[in-house]
Design an enzyme around this catalytic site. Structure first.
Site, PDB file in Angstrom:
ATOM      1  N   LYS A   1      12.026 -99.305  63.921  1.00 55.68           N
ATOM      2  CA  LYS A   1      11.646 -98.345  62.891  1.00 55.68           C
ATOM      3  C   LYS A   1      12.793 -98.139  61.902  1.00 55.68           C
ATOM      4  O   LYS A   1      13.959 -98.376  62.243  1.00 55.68           O
ATOM      5  CB  LYS A   1      11.317 -96.989  63.530  1.00 55.68           C
ATOM      6  CG  LYS A   1      10.059 -96.937  64.366  1.00 55.68           C
ATOM      7  CD  LYS A   1       9.877 -95.549  64.958  1.00 55.68           C
ATOM      8  CE  LYS A   1       8.636 -95.450  65.812  1.00 55.68           C
ATOM      9  NZ  LYS A   1       7.390 -95.542  65.020  1.00 55.68           N
TER      10      LYS A   1
ATOM     11  N   ARG B   1      -0.427 -97.730  72.498  1.00 53.91           N
ATOM     12  CA  ARG B   1      -1.745 -98.211  72.921  1.00 53.91           C
ATOM     13  C   ARG B   1      -1.653 -99.139  74.122  1.00 53.91           C
ATOM     14  O   ARG B   1      -2.608 -99.266  74.878  1.00 53.91           O
ATOM     15  CB  ARG B   1      -2.441 -98.884  71.739  1.00 53.91           C
ATOM     16  CG  ARG B   1      -1.798-100.131  71.215  1.00 53.91           C
ATOM     17  CD  ARG B   1      -2.219-100.463  69.791  1.00 53.91           C
ATOM     18  NE  ARG B   1      -1.618 -99.541  68.831  1.00 53.91           N
ATOM     19  CZ  ARG B   1      -1.835 -99.604  67.518  1.00 53.91           C
ATOM     20  NH1 ARG B   1      -2.629-100.531  67.015  1.00 53.91           N
ATOM     21  NH2 ARG B   1      -1.262 -98.737  66.700  1.00 53.91           N
TER      22      ARG B   1
ATOM     23  N   ASP C   1       6.152-101.978  67.862  1.00 56.63           N
ATOM     24  CA  ASP C   1       6.078-100.552  67.532  1.00 56.63           C
ATOM     25  C   ASP C   1       4.666-100.004  67.719  1.00 56.63           C
ATOM     26  O   ASP C   1       4.435 -98.816  67.524  1.00 56.63           O
ATOM     27  CB  ASP C   1       6.549-100.318  66.095  1.00 56.63           C
ATOM     28  CG  ASP C   1       6.831 -98.853  65.802  1.00 56.63           C
ATOM     29  OD1 ASP C   1       7.079 -98.100  66.769  1.00 56.63           O
ATOM     30  OD2 ASP C   1       6.792 -98.456  64.631  1.00 56.63           O
TER      31      ASP C   1
ATOM     32  N   ASP D   1       7.268 -88.463  70.713  1.00 57.17           N
ATOM     33  CA  ASP D   1       6.205 -89.435  70.966  1.00 57.17           C
ATOM     34  C   ASP D   1       5.594 -89.275  72.357  1.00 57.17           C
ATOM     35  O   ASP D   1       4.750 -90.073  72.759  1.00 57.17           O
ATOM     36  CB  ASP D   1       6.741 -90.863  70.786  1.00 57.17           C
ATOM     37  CG  ASP D   1       5.705 -91.809  70.217  1.00 57.17           C
ATOM     38  OD1 ASP D   1       4.687 -91.329  69.694  1.00 57.17           O
ATOM     39  OD2 ASP D   1       5.906 -93.031  70.305  1.00 57.17           O
TER      40      ASP D   1
END
Length: 503
Positions: free
Chosen positions: A283, A357, A353, A294
């Site tokens: 990032k 998921r 990144d 997160d």
């Protein structure tokens, strides 16, 4: 914060400040009797519009009352319970800035307001207490005065007591509502504490410990899978994300069972990435520090299961939390890698990144295959694309079940944690196709939040009542994002509202 609900006369209340809540419509009918009792001029009402959260503070010279500080508190038009929450938060925040420890509130008008707005007094009391918890919150546990137990920082104080005065006719309902508000408010603050902890204070093992501590305090079971067990189960998604980390992953399973027969089994899945650097797909450095948040989904799930236990809901609530950080390293997963998830589905890693998921994929399949719950809801700070679409106030809602989506939307309105339904059409499957694996974990530039949800859908093993909440926007607010800064605990109230309705 101790919550006291009383029927005592206003003159007998003892506190550092006494607040009188008003709706905007009441001001026209008000004879200023409240102010005259405290020797305050009725002209003071001229500048008070009773907007939600508005406060006008006075100092009384009356000898007939035990409290010198008097505040008029605006409730807006009184029709939206969220205005009560905002007003209470404003009052608590004001008390914090003034270093006041005991707040008294004359809630005698709540009965009339509830009748006019067709709401229960208990609901208004609940939201008011929730707001007081929110407004009193301050994350200062890492200040030197807090870290050093030998120091006695007498300047650092909080609100110790909230006294709510209700009329006898609505007392029972108000008392019950306030008690529920105390549970919801304290659970949300616990979630906020977890979200605000930086990565060097919160690793996967710490999330597991937080879940275990909550289970020990509140009487529900917690099982933690370690790395070896994940390897035996072939949880390839979680293990792949963890490859670049020096800290082992955990998979926490929280299991609350009611004393009687459960009306339904609900699985809550929370993303627990304790710090997201992006991995090899690094990032930008600006704002990366906020990626400690997160794991907001994980914090929300712990808080929701704890609340279900404390409320004694007649549901079985299972929380599943895959946890790791996402770091670049010589052994980290790389763009182009192909991994095999717990479901057996292979995934081409288009971008490291897009790691959330991957860990959710294993957890969703585990939830379906191990428990076959009636409902599955996952929460995750999943995509920046959802922030682009909906901003920082609203979460994205994706579901394969219209009735479930409607219930979640309604709970969002009721709890003040709003969601907006996004598409989940099969047209988007084309965007996450892979030439070398069953699916790609990224779908290109467009519709990023939708393709992320479509990816997750492939791992629910055909479950018919699943919803995904992308809470990337409202889970963490920077200083420019609003009055609440840092972790917000978004999703806790919404989930509890849902669980209470299903119970």
């Amino acid at each position: 914060m101790k919550i006291v609900v009383t029927k005592s006369a206003v003159k007998k209340l003892e506190a550092d400040i006494l607040a009188f809540p008003f709706c905007s419509g009441e001001l026209k009918k008000q004879d200023a009797g409240v102010l005259s009792d405290f020797d305050i001029s009725a002209h003071a009402l001229k500048d008070f519009k009773a907007e939600s959260g508005e406060i006008v503070l006075f100092y009384s010279s009356s000898e007939g009352h035990l409290i010198a500080r008097v505040a008029l508190l605006g409730l807006g038009d009184g029709k939206d319970p969220d205005d009560f929450r905002k007003a209470a938060a404003s009052l608590a925040a004001k008390a914090m800035t003034m270093n006041l420890q005991r707040i008294a509130v004359d809630c005698s008008r709540f009965g009339t307001i509830a009748e006019d707005s067709k709401k229960r007094v208990g609901k208004l009391a609940e939201t008011f207490v929730e707001g007081c918890f929110s407004g009193s919150y301050k994350f200062d546990r890492l200040k030197s005065g807090k870290l050093d137990k030998k120091k006695d920082d007498k300047k650092v104080k909080g609100i110790s007591e909230l006294i709510l005065r209700f009329d006898a006719s609505v007392f029972a309902d108000a008392e019950e509502g306030a008690a529920q508000g105390e549970i919801v408010g304290s659970c949300q603050l616990m979630a906020r504490d977890l979200v605000n902890l930086p990565g060097n204070y919160l690793q996967a093992e710490d999330i597991a410990k937080a879940a275990q501590d909550s289970g020990s305090r509140n009487g529900f079971a917690v099982k933690v899978l370690r790395k070896k067990e994940m390897e035996d189960l072939a949880m390839g998604g979680l293990l792949a994300v963890n490859q670049g980390s020096t800290h082992p992953p955990t998979f926490s399973i929280l299991d609350y069972k009611p004393e009687g027969k459960a009306k339904a089994v609900v699985a809550l899945v929370g993303k627990g990435v304790t710090f997201d650097s992006g991995g090899i797909s690094l990032k930008p450095s600006e704002g990366m520090g906020e990626m400690k948040s997160d794991m907001s989904g994980a914090a929300c799930v712990i808080a929701a299961v704890e609340a279900a236990a404390r409320l004694g809901l007649s549901l079985r609530v299972i929380g599943l939390i895959p946890a790791t950080d996402n770091m670049p390293d010589g052994s980290a997963q790389k763009p182009g890698d192909v991994i095999t998830t717990y479901s057996g589905i292979t995934v081409e890693v288009g971008n490291t990144d897009a790691e959330g998921r991957l860990i959710l994929a294993d957890a969703l399949t585990y939830a379906k295959q191990e428990y076959n719950p009636d409902i599955i809801i996952d929460l995750a700070t999943l995509t920046g694309a959802c922030i682009v679409a909906l901003g920082y106030s609203v979460a994205g809602l994706f579901s394969n079940n219209d009735k479930l989506a409607e219930e979640i939307y309604a709970a969002g309105i009721s709890s003040g944690e709003k969601v907006w339904r996004m598409p989940l059409w099969d047209d988007y499957d084309e965007l996450i196709k892979s030439e070398v694996a069953d699916v790609n974990n990224t779908g290109g530039r467009g519709a990023g939040s939708v393709t992320a949800a479509k990816f997750l859908e492939k791992f629910i093993d055909g479950h018919k009542k699943w919803a995904h909440l992308d809470i990337a926007g409202p889970a963490f607010l920077s200083k420019s994002g609003g009055k609440v800064t840092g972790g917000t605990g978004f999703g806790v109230r919404l989930l509890i509202d849902l669980l209470k309705k299903w119970a």
